[in-house]
Motif scaffolding. Structure first.
Motif, PDB file in Angstrom:
ATOM      1  N   ARG A 150       3.574   4.199  -9.487  1.00 39.60           N
ATOM      2  CA  ARG A 150       2.402   4.672  -8.930  1.00 39.60           C
ATOM      3  C   ARG A 150       1.212   4.023  -9.412  1.00 39.60           C
ATOM      4  O   ARG A 150       0.171   3.880  -8.747  1.00 39.60           O
ATOM      5  CB  ARG A 150       2.297   6.118  -9.423  1.00 39.60           C
ATOM      6  N   SER A 151       1.280   3.203 -10.537  1.00 43.27           N
ATOM      7  CA  SER A 151       0.048   2.641 -10.846  1.00 43.27           C
ATOM      8  C   SER A 151      -0.393   1.324  -9.987  1.00 43.27           C
ATOM      9  O   SER A 151      -1.416   1.014 -10.339  1.00 43.27           O
ATOM     10  CB  SER A 151       0.183   2.049 -12.432  1.00 43.27           C
ATOM     11  N   VAL A 152       0.397   0.911  -9.339  1.00 45.19           N
ATOM     12  CA  VAL A 152       0.009  -0.284  -8.362  1.00 45.19           C
ATOM     13  C   VAL A 152       0.053   0.314  -7.018  1.00 45.19           C
ATOM     14  O   VAL A 152      -0.075  -0.276  -5.908  1.00 45.19           O
ATOM     15  CB  VAL A 152       1.202  -1.307  -8.354  1.00 45.19           C
ATOM     16  N   GLY A 153      -0.372   1.881  -6.921  1.00 45.14           N
ATOM     17  CA  GLY A 153      -0.640   2.442  -5.639  1.00 45.14           C
ATOM     18  C   GLY A 153       0.726   2.546  -4.482  1.00 45.14           C
ATOM     19  O   GLY A 153       0.319   2.770  -3.316  1.00 45.14           O
ATOM     20  N   LEU A 154       1.787   2.491  -4.937  1.00 35.90           N
ATOM     21  CA  LEU A 154       3.119   2.744  -4.165  1.00 35.90           C
ATOM     22  C   LEU A 154       3.394   4.189  -4.316  1.00 35.90           C
ATOM     23  O   LEU A 154       3.723   4.689  -5.318  1.00 35.90           O
ATOM     24  CB  LEU A 154       4.008   1.577  -4.489  1.00 35.90           C
ATOM     25  N   ARG A 155       4.107   4.320  -3.366  1.00 32.01           N
ATOM     26  CA  ARG A 155       4.865   5.833  -3.187  1.00 32.01           C
ATOM     27  C   ARG A 155       6.214   5.624  -4.058  1.00 32.01           C
ATOM     28  O   ARG A 155       6.679   4.556  -4.053  1.00 32.01           O
ATOM     29  CB  ARG A 155       5.072   6.459  -1.803  1.00 32.01           C
ATOM     30  N   GLN A 187       7.814  -6.037  -5.404  1.00 31.77           N
ATOM     31  CA  GLN A 187       7.032  -6.750  -4.278  1.00 31.77           C
ATOM     32  C   GLN A 187       7.913  -7.680  -3.448  1.00 31.77           C
ATOM     33  O   GLN A 187       7.859  -7.663  -2.240  1.00 31.77           O
ATOM     34  CB  GLN A 187       6.047  -7.572  -4.857  1.00 31.77           C
ATOM     35  N   ASN A 205       5.782   6.293 -13.129  1.00 33.46           N
ATOM     36  CA  ASN A 205       4.446   6.091 -13.549  1.00 33.46           C
ATOM     37  C   ASN A 205       3.795   4.690 -13.292  1.00 33.46           C
ATOM     38  O   ASN A 205       2.868   4.281 -12.796  1.00 33.46           O
ATOM     39  CB  ASN A 205       4.149   6.545 -14.874  1.00 33.46           C
ATOM     40  N   THR A 237       0.825  -1.160   0.020  1.00 29.08           N
ATOM     41  CA  THR A 237      -0.004   0.178  -0.123  1.00 29.08           C
ATOM     42  C   THR A 237       0.734   0.931  -0.058  1.00 29.08           C
ATOM     43  O   THR A 237       1.993   1.248   0.523  1.00 29.08           O
ATOM     44  CB  THR A 237      -1.145   0.043   1.229  1.00 29.08           C
ATOM     45  N   GLU A 238       0.431   2.498  -0.679  1.00 32.77           N
ATOM     46  CA  GLU A 238       0.879   3.534  -0.378  1.00 32.77           C
ATOM     47  C   GLU A 238       1.406   4.032   0.887  1.00 32.77           C
ATOM     48  O   GLU A 238       2.565   4.887   1.018  1.00 32.77           O
ATOM     49  CB  GLU A 238       0.267   4.766  -1.171  1.00 32.77           C
TER      50      GLU A 238
END
Length: 208
Positions: free
Chosen positions: A26-31, A118, A23, A2-3
């Protein structure tokens, strides 16, 4: 992932690649934070959250492999994923031997990088949890009196209270009290658990 609880750092001197990776992450919700050079990354204040570093091998002045070495020397324990357009086997072997999570040659699939990220973040979360657990154990050990530490060092060798009393020149009842205090303060539910704690803390023990 999660971000809120993780961050990905990207170091690449190619602005187009930095933006593309930014980009993607960010597309997978990470900072994500991006840097154009190793020096810029080293000079930044990094947030104290699980993270990983996506690092280009070939960078001006300080290369990715040099940055990996500097980070190890400075105890910056951030998992690294190398990316390169000019990789070779000796280079990848050197990077992996030094602890890199992955070594990806451009062009690579987005999913391969996301999988590596991940894996790297999970590795960092695990390492952080282990460091925190050790720190808590150290704090408990530091709360012991000098005599309680002596008793603990003897208890984990398997000596009985009577034997410990003989070693320390005290009474068996006193040893029993100290032993109880050690178990309480360390939060150990059994002798086996106390032994494992002593091993993790590298508590010095007499040899018998």
């Amino acid at each position: 992932m999660t971000e809120a609880d993780a961050i990905v750092f990207v170091v690449d001197d190619d602005e187009r690649i930095r933006q593309s990776l930014k980009n993607l992450v960010r597309s997978v919700g990470l900072r994500v934070e991006v840097f154009a050079s190793a020096q810029e990354f080293l000079a930044s204040k990094l947030p104290d959250v699980p993270g990983c570093l996506v690092l280009d091998v070939r960078l001006p002045r300080v290369s990715g492999l040099d940055l990996q070495k500097r980070m190890a020397e400075a105890d910056m324990e951030i998992p690294i994923i190398f990316i390169t357009g000019h990789g070779d086997i000796p280079m990848s072997v050197r990077a992996m031997k030094a602890g890199a999570v992955e070594f990806l040659t451009k062009p690579f699939r987005d999913q391969d990088l996301l999988d590596a990220i991940q894996q790297a973040l999970e590795r960092d979360r695990t390492a952080r949890a282990q460091r925190e657990a050790i720190e808590q154990l150290r704090n408990r050990f530091d709360s012991l009196t000098p005599r309680e530490r002596e008793v603990m060092g003897l208890v984990v060798t398997g000596l009985l209270n009577k034997q410990i009393a003989g070693e320390l020149g005290t009474s068996e009842i006193t040893v029993k009290i100290h032993r109880h205090q050690v178990m309480e303060k360390m939060g150990a539910g059994s002798l086996a658990e106390l032994v494992r704690m002593a091993e993790r803390l590298k508590v010095p023990t007499p040899k018998y």
